[in-house]
Design an enzyme around this catalytic site. Structure first.
Site, PDB file in Angstrom:
ATOM      1  N   ARG A 232       0.857  -1.185   0.000  1.00  0.00           N
ATOM      2  CA  ARG A 232       0.000   0.000   0.000  1.00  0.00           C
ATOM      3  C   ARG A 232       0.896   1.238   0.000  1.00  0.00           C
ATOM      4  O   ARG A 232       1.883   1.306   0.755  1.00  0.00           O
ATOM      5  CB  ARG A 232      -0.925   0.031   1.225  1.00  0.00           C
ATOM      6  CG  ARG A 232      -2.026  -1.016   1.221  1.00  0.00           C
ATOM      7  CD  ARG A 232      -3.034  -0.794   0.101  1.00  0.00           C
ATOM      8  NE  ARG A 232      -4.125  -1.747   0.125  1.00  0.00           N
ATOM      9  CZ  ARG A 232      -4.130  -2.915  -0.495  1.00  0.00           C
ATOM     10  NH1 ARG A 232      -3.043  -3.299  -1.188  1.00  0.00           N
ATOM     11  NH2 ARG A 232      -5.182  -3.706  -0.435  1.00  0.00           N
ATOM     12  N   GLU A 261      -4.518   7.038  -5.953  1.00  0.00           N
ATOM     13  CA  GLU A 261      -4.652   6.173  -7.133  1.00  0.00           C
ATOM     14  C   GLU A 261      -5.993   6.431  -7.806  1.00  0.00           C
ATOM     15  O   GLU A 261      -7.004   6.539  -7.108  1.00  0.00           O
ATOM     16  CB  GLU A 261      -4.544   4.697  -6.727  1.00  0.00           C
ATOM     17  CG  GLU A 261      -3.199   4.336  -6.137  1.00  0.00           C
ATOM     18  CD  GLU A 261      -3.081   2.847  -5.785  1.00  0.00           C
ATOM     19  OE1 GLU A 261      -4.016   2.076  -6.126  1.00  0.00           O
ATOM     20  OE2 GLU A 261      -2.065   2.470  -5.187  1.00  0.00           O
ATOM     21  N   HIS A 280      -0.593  -0.304  -9.949  1.00  0.00           N
ATOM     22  CA  HIS A 280      -1.256  -1.208  -9.010  1.00  0.00           C
ATOM     23  C   HIS A 280      -1.706  -2.485  -9.719  1.00  0.00           C
ATOM     24  O   HIS A 280      -2.894  -2.835  -9.744  1.00  0.00           O
ATOM     25  CB  HIS A 280      -2.444  -0.547  -8.312  1.00  0.00           C
ATOM     26  CG  HIS A 280      -2.736  -1.166  -6.974  1.00  0.00           C
ATOM     27  ND1 HIS A 280      -3.318  -0.479  -5.933  1.00  0.00           N
ATOM     28  CD2 HIS A 280      -2.526  -2.430  -6.500  1.00  0.00           C
ATOM     29  CE1 HIS A 280      -3.457  -1.279  -4.883  1.00  0.00           C
ATOM     30  NE2 HIS A 280      -2.989  -2.467  -5.215  1.00  0.00           N
TER      31      HIS A 280
END
Length: 313
Positions: A232, A261, A280
């Site tokens: 994270r 994000e 991601h």
């Protein structure tokens, strides 16, 4: 029944499950929803929402503006972006899915090798007509430092051992017996950052772990060492990392996760030196999507039949 599937960025969710079998109206939302008004406008009137990981937060304020919502399905067995208490108070059932554990460790090693061997830079050079202008690092005989030795960190550690690395680990609640059983040596946090050639982060994000990799930790790293984060974004102090990269205090970084994000177009990480950045992708694989979306459809069908499964509490 109306079902909304959120954050289908790649427009592929329809391929990984039998949505038609639900006999419902299913809408796939393929764009980020940046604020409360956008979320409410997209989801107004839907009975069921399927959320992809933590891409779109489902807060108490948003739930209050979605009176028709009765079922919320998240991919994975936990989602810090969903207010479970608020959902429960409004009578919204929240269900999850299983999470395969192979995808993120595999991407971790892709990033480690890409940074260490300068793969993106050499790829660009070859396409531009160049040939061999960097010298890569080695893994065998070097030290891998794993921050967080849970399900994912343990898999990463095993691969490090297969590469012939000396593997050490630290976390606040590390079980020494578990580490030693893997062939991993538990060490203090300071030692891990000061002596590792590769540091990889596999930690659950919470108020206590936010910023767990800070300026002091980065300052201890070797100038040749690299940092990889596929867990994270907020676990690492982004400002401190940017400073370390620009000042040449660490060898490089491989990042798959970020504080915000999707990563804003003008974010300074996009132009930071000696970095490999991915959007991601840790869980974005065919196998993972089959599990996520396939079980999401199962969750919806079970709830519609009056017998919800994989309910989160």
């Amino acid at each position: 029944m109306r079902v909304a599937v959120l954050d289908d960025y790649q427009q592929v969710a329809h391929r990984f499950a039998d949505w038609a079998g639900l006999g419902a109206e299913v809408a796939f939302v393929d764009r980020p929803l940046p604020d409360d008004d956008a979320v409410v406008a997209a989801l107004d009137g839907y009975d069921v929402v399927v959320a992809m990981r933590e891409r779109t937060p489902v807060t108490a304020a948003r739930l209050a503006r979605l009176p028709d919502l009765r079922l919320l399905v998240t991919t994975g067995r936990q989602n810090a972006a969903i207010d479970l208490d608020a959902a429960r108070a409004r009578g919204v059932v929240v269900c999850g899915t299983d999470s395969p554990t192979n995808a993120t460790p595999e991407l971790t090693w892709a990033l480690i090798l890409a940074v260490l061997r300068h793969v993106p830079a050499e790829d660009r050079a070859v396409r531009d007509g160049g040939w061999q202008h960097t010298v890569g690092g080695d893994l065998e005989g070097r030290r891998l430092g794993v921050v967080g030795l849970g399900r994912l960190g343990s898999r990463v550690a095993r691969v490090g051992l297969a590469f012939g690395m000396d593997v050490v680990a630290w976390s606040r609640h590390l079980d020494p017996a578990h580490a030693e059983g893997l062939g991993v040596r538990p060490v203090a946090k300071d030692e891990l950052f000061a002596t590792s050639d590769v540091v990889t982060v596999h930690y659950k994000l919470s108020d206590r772990s936010r910023g767990i990799v800070g300026d002091d930790d980065l300052a201890r790293m070797k100038r040749t060492a690299i940092l990889v984060n596929t867990s994270r974004g907020p676990l690492v102090d982004t400002g401190a990392l940017l400073a370390a990269l620009h000042e040449g205090r660490i060898g490089g970084a491989g990042l798959d996760v970020y504080d915000a994000e999707p990563l804003p177009a003008d974010h300074p990480l996009r132009s930071a030196p000696r970095t490999v950045l991915t959007p991601h992708l840790g869980y974005v694989t065919e196998g993972t999507y089959r599990t996520f979306y396939g079980q999401a459809v199962e969750d919806v069908a079970a709830w519609a039949a009056g017998a919800p499964v994989r309910v989160l509490t």
